[in-house]
Design an enzyme around this catalytic site. Structure first.
Site, PDB file in Angstrom:
ATOM      1  N   ILE A 297       3.234   7.709  14.229  1.00  0.00           N
ATOM      2  CA  ILE A 297       3.900   6.563  13.615  1.00  0.00           C
ATOM      3  C   ILE A 297       4.688   6.994  12.383  1.00  0.00           C
ATOM      4  O   ILE A 297       5.548   6.249  11.900  1.00  0.00           O
ATOM      5  CB  ILE A 297       2.892   5.461  13.220  1.00  0.00           C
ATOM      6  CG1 ILE A 297       1.978   5.919  12.074  1.00  0.00           C
ATOM      7  CG2 ILE A 297       2.083   5.006  14.413  1.00  0.00           C
ATOM      8  CD1 ILE A 297       1.247   4.791  11.388  1.00  0.00           C
ATOM      9  N   ASP A 298       4.425   8.203  11.875  1.00  0.00           N
ATOM     10  CA  ASP A 298       5.092   8.663  10.653  1.00  0.00           C
ATOM     11  C   ASP A 298       6.542   9.072  10.893  1.00  0.00           C
ATOM     12  O   ASP A 298       7.308   9.199   9.941  1.00  0.00           O
ATOM     13  CB  ASP A 298       4.335   9.840  10.046  1.00  0.00           C
ATOM     14  CG  ASP A 298       2.968   9.453   9.526  1.00  0.00           C
ATOM     15  OD1 ASP A 298       2.846   8.342   8.979  1.00  0.00           O
ATOM     16  OD2 ASP A 298       2.024  10.250   9.664  1.00  0.00           O
TER      17      ASP A 298
ATOM     18  N   MET B 104       1.811   3.077   5.317  1.00  0.00           N
ATOM     19  CA  MET B 104       1.472   4.468   5.631  1.00  0.00           C
ATOM     20  C   MET B 104       2.681   5.388   5.506  1.00  0.00           C
ATOM     21  O   MET B 104       3.812   4.992   5.755  1.00  0.00           O
ATOM     22  CB  MET B 104       0.889   4.573   7.036  1.00  0.00           C
ATOM     23  CG  MET B 104      -0.575   4.169   7.121  1.00  0.00           C
ATOM     24  SD  MET B 104      -1.228   4.415   8.786  1.00  0.00           S
ATOM     25  CE  MET B 104      -2.981   4.183   8.456  1.00  0.00           C
TER      26      MET B 104
ATOM     27  N   GLU C 263       2.267   5.060   0.923  1.00  0.00           N
ATOM     28  CA  GLU C 263       0.982   5.480   0.376  1.00  0.00           C
ATOM     29  C   GLU C 263       1.067   6.814  -0.352  1.00  0.00           C
ATOM     30  O   GLU C 263       0.296   7.089  -1.270  1.00  0.00           O
ATOM     31  CB  GLU C 263      -0.056   5.605   1.492  1.00  0.00           C
ATOM     32  CG  GLU C 263       0.281   6.673   2.526  1.00  0.00           C
ATOM     33  CD  GLU C 263      -0.789   6.860   3.584  1.00  0.00           C
ATOM     34  OE1 GLU C 263      -1.935   6.442   3.353  1.00  0.00           O
ATOM     35  OE2 GLU C 263      -0.458   7.421   4.644  1.00  0.00           O
TER      36      GLU C 263
ATOM     37  N   GLN D   5      -1.329  -0.760  11.100  1.00  0.00           N
ATOM     38  CA  GLN D   5       0.022  -0.305  11.421  1.00  0.00           C
ATOM     39  C   GLN D   5       0.048   0.553  12.679  1.00  0.00           C
ATOM     40  O   GLN D   5       1.059   0.614  13.373  1.00  0.00           O
ATOM     41  CB  GLN D   5       0.578   0.516  10.252  1.00  0.00           C
ATOM     42  CG  GLN D   5       0.717  -0.274   8.974  1.00  0.00           C
ATOM     43  CD  GLN D   5       0.684   0.618   7.742  1.00  0.00           C
ATOM     44  OE1 GLN D   5       1.717   1.095   7.307  1.00  0.00           O
ATOM     45  NE2 GLN D   5      -0.487   0.852   7.181  1.00  0.00           N
TER      46      GLN D   5
END
Length: 400
Positions: free
Chosen positions: A141-142, A186, A243, A293
């Site tokens: 997801i990053d 995130m 974050e 998320q």
């Protein structure tokens, strides 16, 4: 021939769709007999903990349900392979188990740490004269993997985050008192997910009014000045922050790291909340979106799920064509119309590397995202999946 597939790293909304892509392509390929699933990533290959996926995925209905089920149905791990020239015992175990089950191709679905495993294992197998192929299938997801335009799992996470931020905007706008709402999103070192909240501008939202990424250092005084400027324009100020945004050492809590040396990060939202409370004194709250998320499949992106399945399928084709030590990736040809192709690159070009959010898409004040980024993000969140429901709730595939 037989093949095996495993999942690794943090869960996503689309990683099971890639598993389905591998499985479906295997079913269409007469040369492939058994399809094994390795439990808990590469650890399953080391411990010989494999399951026959044809025994648990029995129908088209099972495949569709698995495709829309979040998280890693085979389980995950964060196991780092040692250097083979220093300790090859674990490699010999993996090779023995691959050969025991007549596995000639192994597919590893994961992020940059997983590509480290793909690279090391493929190099070792070549060094001992084995023709077993190893292919990496990306996920995270990053959205921080090099080479690929984007990663499966990111589009759905971005869609969830944008929708959630929009709901927070509505919630925060109902009161007459001045307020600041800080949303922690995130992103350890790369701010792609936080930056993607800018897609709300495509629907004429003004908020988030401020967006802060880890690619840009945070100055406490500048942050407070930014908030005050926005308060002069908006009664309810919305701030999106990654974050991993850097804060002064004296404000940091004890640092804990994982097996790859990555910091477990959290707390920037609370830190900024306290700053606003102490120095501005208005109503303020912080919201940490946390693990929601990663696995919020009820609002997943159809584009994301479809592409995740596609790239799993393409991984099988590349292995059958003789490729090994590669990661399949997306190459974008255009934004409008949105067109991609699937290519391969050496896993070594991705392993343990990160792709950061482009500075050219961050404004001069380092507190917002430019319109060019919206054109990049929008295609990735398009479409809705018809989610299977029972008793008013989503149904998930589970291993029997």
């Amino acid at each position: 021939m037989n093949i095996a597939v495993a999942q690794s790293g943090g869960p996503t909304c689309a990683i099971n769709a890639s598993l389905v892509g591998v499985f479906k392509e295997a079913l269409k390929t007469p040369a492939i007999d058994a399809v094994f699933g390795s439990i808990n990533g590469i650890e399953g290959m080391i411990k010989d903990e494999l399951i026959d996926l044809k025994m648990v995925i029995r129908s088209n209905e099972d495949m569709e349900l698995l495709r829309q089920t979040p998280s890693t149905v085979l389980g995950s791990c964060r196991y780092k392979l040692p250097a083979a020239d220093e300790d090859d015992e674990v490699y010999r175990k993996i090779q023995a188990n691959l050969e025991k089950h007549r596995i000639q191709a192994f597919f590893y679905i994961g992020g940059n740490d997983s590509m480290d495993t793909v690279d090391k294992l493929s190099v070792y197998l070549r060094s001992v004269g084995s023709d077993i192929r190893v292919i990496g299938i990306p996920k995270t997801i990053d959205n921080d993997l090099p080479i690929t335009d984007h990663t499966p799992g990111f589009g759905s996470a971005a869609k969830y985050v944008a929708a959630t931020v929009q709901e927070i905007i509505r919630d925060s706008s109902v009161y007459s008192v001045d307020s600041v709402t800080i949303i922690e999103i995130m992103g350890r070192h790369a701010g792609w997910l936080t930056a993607s909240t800018c897609v709300l501008r495509a629907n004429d939202e003004i908020a988030p009014h401020l967006i802060y990424l880890p690619e840009c250092d945070l100055d406490a005084d500048k942050f407070l000045e930014d908030v005050r400027i926005m308060q002069a324009k908006h009664k309810a100020v919305i701030v999106a922050v990654s974050e991993g945004v850097r804060i002064p050492e004296e404000n940091r809590t004890d640092i804990v790291v994982d097996n790859f040396g990555h910091e477990y990060l959290s707390g920037i939202g609370k830190t900024l909340e306290q700053l606003v409370k102490d120095r501005i004194g208005c109503k303020v709250r912080s919201i940490e979106l946390n693990v929601m998320q990663r696995c919020s499949s009820h609002i997943c992106s159809k584009t994301d799920i479809d592409e995740a399945e596609l790239i799993g399928s393409e991984g099988v084709k590349r292995a059958l064509a003789g490729e090994s030590g590669k990661m399949v990736y997306f190459k974008r040809l255009s934004d409008v119309p949105y067109v991609i192709t699937v290519e391969t690159t050496d896993a070594s070009q991705v392993a343990n590397k990160e792709k950061f959010f482009p500075k050219k898409w961050v404004n001069h004040a380092r507190n917002d995202i430019t319109p060019e980024a919206v054109r990049y993000f929008l295609p990735l969140i398009q479409g809705e999946v018809k989610i299977a429901m029972k008793n008013g709730m989503p149904v998930h595939f589970k291993l029997k």
